[in-house]
Design a protein around this motif. Structure first.
Motif: not given
Length: 214
Positions: A112-115, A158-161
């Motif tokens: 999980l990457v937070v943007h 916030v964005g999540v990827e």
């Protein structure tokens, strides 16, 4: 996930599910235990080796702030429906039939990457909105909202990827039944008309192993 051989989908079918799904559950293990949030994701097959699911969540949601132990998981679902044994032709022969549930699902694992970059988040919002507005006679665009309002909204999320590492998928669509029972399931779903029945009937027809091998 337990996936008997008849219910193993091919890669093309799984990609179609990821491309066309709606909202899905993001699940993470943290020091505080399991956390989950239902989020609309967009699938991008061109990110990384296996693609990625990209989305966003409220800044006030603690899940994105909690360090993830190991991989995160997104549970993607397709159409689903209860299947009554009354639809099986073999019921009249021996009555050795039971109810079941037909469904399509994929457990998508990855990092999980937070943007927290407004430009990234805005691009994700535009992409997701454009996808879901595409069928509208008058599609809404983010450009229709006042710029200052949009800026405030973007600061609130916030964005999540999820950078996909592996996928476990199961399409349980009566593939283990004889042809006469499959036909009964399709007819029964189309006649009953509950929410989602038509989509499940179409999926059963599309994955009918008897039709593809005949």
């Amino acid at each position: 996930m337990y996936v008997p051989k008849p219910f193993v989908p091919d890669e093309t079918a799984v990609r179609e599910l990821l491309t066309n799904h709606g909202a899905s559950d993001l699940i993470t293990m943290t020091e505080q235990g399991l956390l989950a949030t239902l989020l609309p994701f967009d699938y991008d097959p061109d990110i990384g080796e296996h693609g990625a699911l990209i989305g966003h969540m409220a800044r006030g949601n603690d899940q994105w702030k909690r360090p993830v132990r190991g991989e995160a998981m997104v549970i993607v679902r397709g159409p689903e429906a209860y299947i009554t044994p009354s639809w099986y032709a073999t019921k009249a022969e021996h009555h050795r039939v039971v109810p079941t549930w037909n469904y399509m699902t994929a457990h998508v694992y990855g990092q999980l990457v937070v943007h927290d970059d407004p430009a990234w988040i805005e691009a994700q919002i535009r992409r997701l909105t454009d996808r879901h507005e595409a069928g509208s006679a008058e599609p809404w665009s983010i450009d229709q909202a006042p710029a200052k309002f949009v800026e405030r909204q973007l600061r609130a999320i916030v964005g999540v990827e999820l950078a996909i590492s592996r996928i476990e998928a199961k399409f349980k669509l009566s593939q283990n039944q004889p042809q006469e029972n499959v036909e009964g399931v399709i007819a029964g779903l189309e006649t009953r008309g509950h929410t989602g029945d038509a989509a499940v009937a179409a999926a059963v027809r599309a994955h009918n192993r008897h039709a593809t091998t005949s």
